[in-house]
Design a protein around this motif. Structure first.
Motif, PDB file in Angstrom:
ATOM      1  N   SER A   4       0.817  -1.216   0.000  1.00 20.64           N
ATOM      2  CA  SER A   4       0.000   0.000   0.000  1.00 20.64           C
ATOM      3  C   SER A   4       0.848   1.263   0.000  1.00 20.64           C
ATOM      4  N   GLY A   5       2.170   1.120  -0.004  1.00 23.27           N
ATOM      5  CA  GLY A   5       3.031   2.289  -0.002  1.00 23.27           C
ATOM      6  C   GLY A   5       3.179   2.934   1.357  1.00 23.27           C
ATOM      7  N   GLY A   6       3.113   2.133   2.414  1.00 24.36           N
ATOM      8  CA  GLY A   6       3.326   2.670   3.759  1.00 24.36           C
ATOM      9  C   GLY A   6       2.118   3.336   4.359  1.00 24.36           C
ATOM     10  N   ARG A   7       0.924   2.865   3.990  1.00 20.68           N
ATOM     11  CA  ARG A   7      -0.299   3.528   4.455  1.00 20.68           C
ATOM     12  C   ARG A   7      -0.906   2.910   5.704  1.00 20.68           C
ATOM     13  N   PRO A  20      -1.319  13.430   0.723  1.00 24.64           N
ATOM     14  CA  PRO A  20      -0.298  12.414   0.478  1.00 24.64           C
ATOM     15  C   PRO A  20      -0.277  11.386   1.589  1.00 24.64           C
ATOM     16  N   GLY A  21       0.005  10.135   1.236  1.00 24.83           N
ATOM     17  CA  GLY A  21       0.115   9.095   2.244  1.00 24.83           C
ATOM     18  C   GLY A  21       1.379   9.257   3.064  1.00 24.83           C
ATOM     19  N   PRO A  22       1.531   8.471   4.147  1.00 22.67           N
ATOM     20  CA  PRO A  22       2.665   8.614   5.055  1.00 22.67           C
ATOM     21  C   PRO A  22       4.007   8.459   4.364  1.00 22.67           C
ATOM     22  N   ALA A  23       4.093   7.479   3.431  1.00 22.73           N
ATOM     23  CA  ALA A  23       5.378   7.239   2.774  1.00 22.73           C
ATOM     24  C   ALA A  23       5.745   8.408   1.874  1.00 22.73           C
ATOM     25  N   ALA A  24       4.740   8.969   1.184  1.00 27.10           N
ATOM     26  CA  ALA A  24       4.998  10.063   0.260  1.00 27.10           C
ATOM     27  C   ALA A  24       5.386  11.333   0.998  1.00 27.10           C
ATOM     28  N   SER A  25       4.759  11.582   2.123  1.00 27.48           N
ATOM     29  CA  SER A  25       5.005  12.824   2.852  1.00 27.48           C
ATOM     30  C   SER A  25       6.244  12.755   3.725  1.00 27.48           C
ATOM     31  N   GLY A  26       6.716  11.529   3.998  1.00 26.26           N
ATOM     32  CA  GLY A  26       7.863  11.375   4.881  1.00 26.26           C
ATOM     33  C   GLY A  26       7.541  11.686   6.321  1.00 26.26           C
ATOM     34  N   PRO A  75       8.287  -3.520   6.542  1.00 24.17           N
ATOM     35  CA  PRO A  75       7.428  -2.356   6.334  1.00 24.17           C
ATOM     36  C   PRO A  75       8.187  -1.206   5.677  1.00 24.17           C
ATOM     37  N   VAL A  76       7.450  -0.254   5.129  1.00 19.33           N
ATOM     38  CA  VAL A  76       8.060   0.874   4.422  1.00 19.33           C
ATOM     39  C   VAL A  76       8.931   1.700   5.355  1.00 19.33           C
TER      40      VAL A  76
END
Length: 311
Positions: free
Chosen positions: A112-115, A297-303, A180-181
């Motif tokens: 899920s890209g770290g969501r 933005p999701g958690p991974a995208a926003s850092g 995990p991411v």
């Protein structure tokens, strides 16, 4: 402030793929941070356990209400959405063996890209926990150890693998991939209404979600959490506090009051309307009142950092 919505399990439509996917996509479009899925592996048609969040002692869901597995549901919704966070609330941790659970959670988080965010608890229905093969009296200790196992298996332990030697679980040289991411692992928040839950959050949690409390009782539990964090050498203010409210009632003034109590996230429960359009209209009106501005933005995208990053 971040705003999350409960998957409306009480409607009986949470396992209807078209209905729940449309609901989740609309929540994402409105700008809600995440969707939260509840868990009950089984609900006994007759139980003597007392539900702690209603004066009747009975939970509000019908015994035969469709309650999909939360991780399978969230995996499905991950494929239906792009940025919407995916959360459990509450995953009954003693119902799960933490070794395969670590793999399931890491896989869902990675795909899920770290969501993913996990809110875990010890459970209240003795009959359910015993049906899952766990001694009800040990569920607190098992939950503490399960959290340690999850984090051990998520950590980069090198070619020697992870080792754990505990009261309930043990292994040596265990390699569990994918990870995990986030290097700190999937955020683990603790849900509950007891002092034990508050202390667990302070000692082990990335967040705390007190359930069914308000006013002085809520503040006492938050204080207990922060005291436990300090005793464990952790920064109590790095532990996220999530509080609850209702989609139909929340407004900026009420949100500000919860923020003043320390909340950085509010999980919103819906009206229980079975019509999808009504549910979506309620989300739209809520988003407008709160001034949400569409997908985030999701958690991974926003850092974005979690409390676990401070450990």
């Amino acid at each position: 402030m971040r705003y999350s919505v409960m998957a409306p399990t009480e409607t009986g439509r949470a396992a209807d793929p078209e209905w729940i996917a449309a609901f989740a996509r609309h929540a994402e479009t409105c700008g809600f941070e995440s969707i939260v899925a509840v868990e009950h592996a089984v609900v006994m048609s007759q139980y003597s356990s007392e539900y702690p969040y209603d004066s009747s002692g009975r939970m509000e869901l019908a015994d035969d209400c469709p309650i999909p597995d939360p991780l399978n549901l969230l995996a499905y919704l991950a494929g239906c959405t792009e940025t919407l966070g995916l959360a459990t609330g509450v995953l009954i941790l003693p119902n799960h063996h933490p070794v395969p659970l670590a793999k399931r959670l890491a896989t869902l988080d990675r795909l899920s890209g770290g969501r993913l965010r996990v809110c875990a608890g010890v459970g209240w229905m003795r009959e359910e926990i015993e049906a899952c093969g766990t001694d009800f009296a040990t569920r607190g200790r098992r939950t503490d150890e399960a959290i340690d196992v999850l984090r051990a298996l998520w950590a980069e332990s090198g070619p020697e693998g992870a080792t754990h030697d505990g009261e309930f679980f043990g292994f040596s040289g265990a390699m569990s991939y994918p990870k995990p991411v986030r290097p700190s692992g999937v955020p683990i928040h603790i849900g509950g209404h007891s002092k034990a839950a508050a202390r667990r959050a302070g000692r082990r949690g990335d967040g705390f979600q007190p359930l069914g409390l308000h006013g002085d009782a809520l503040q006492a539990l938050v204080t207990e959490m922060r005291r436990a964090a300090e005793d464990a050498g952790r920064d109590p203010h790095a532990i996220e506090l999530t509080l609850g409210h209702a989609v139909m009632k929340i407004d900026p003034a009420r949100a500000a009051k919860l923020e003043s109590a320390g909340a950085s996230r509010i999980v919103l429960a819906g009206s229980g309307a079975t019509a999808l359009q009504q549910q979506c209209d309620e989300l739209s009106a809520c988003a407008e009142r709160l001034g949400l501005t569409g997908p985030r933005p999701g958690p991974a995208a926003s850092g974005a950092a979690t409390a676990g990053d401070a450990r």
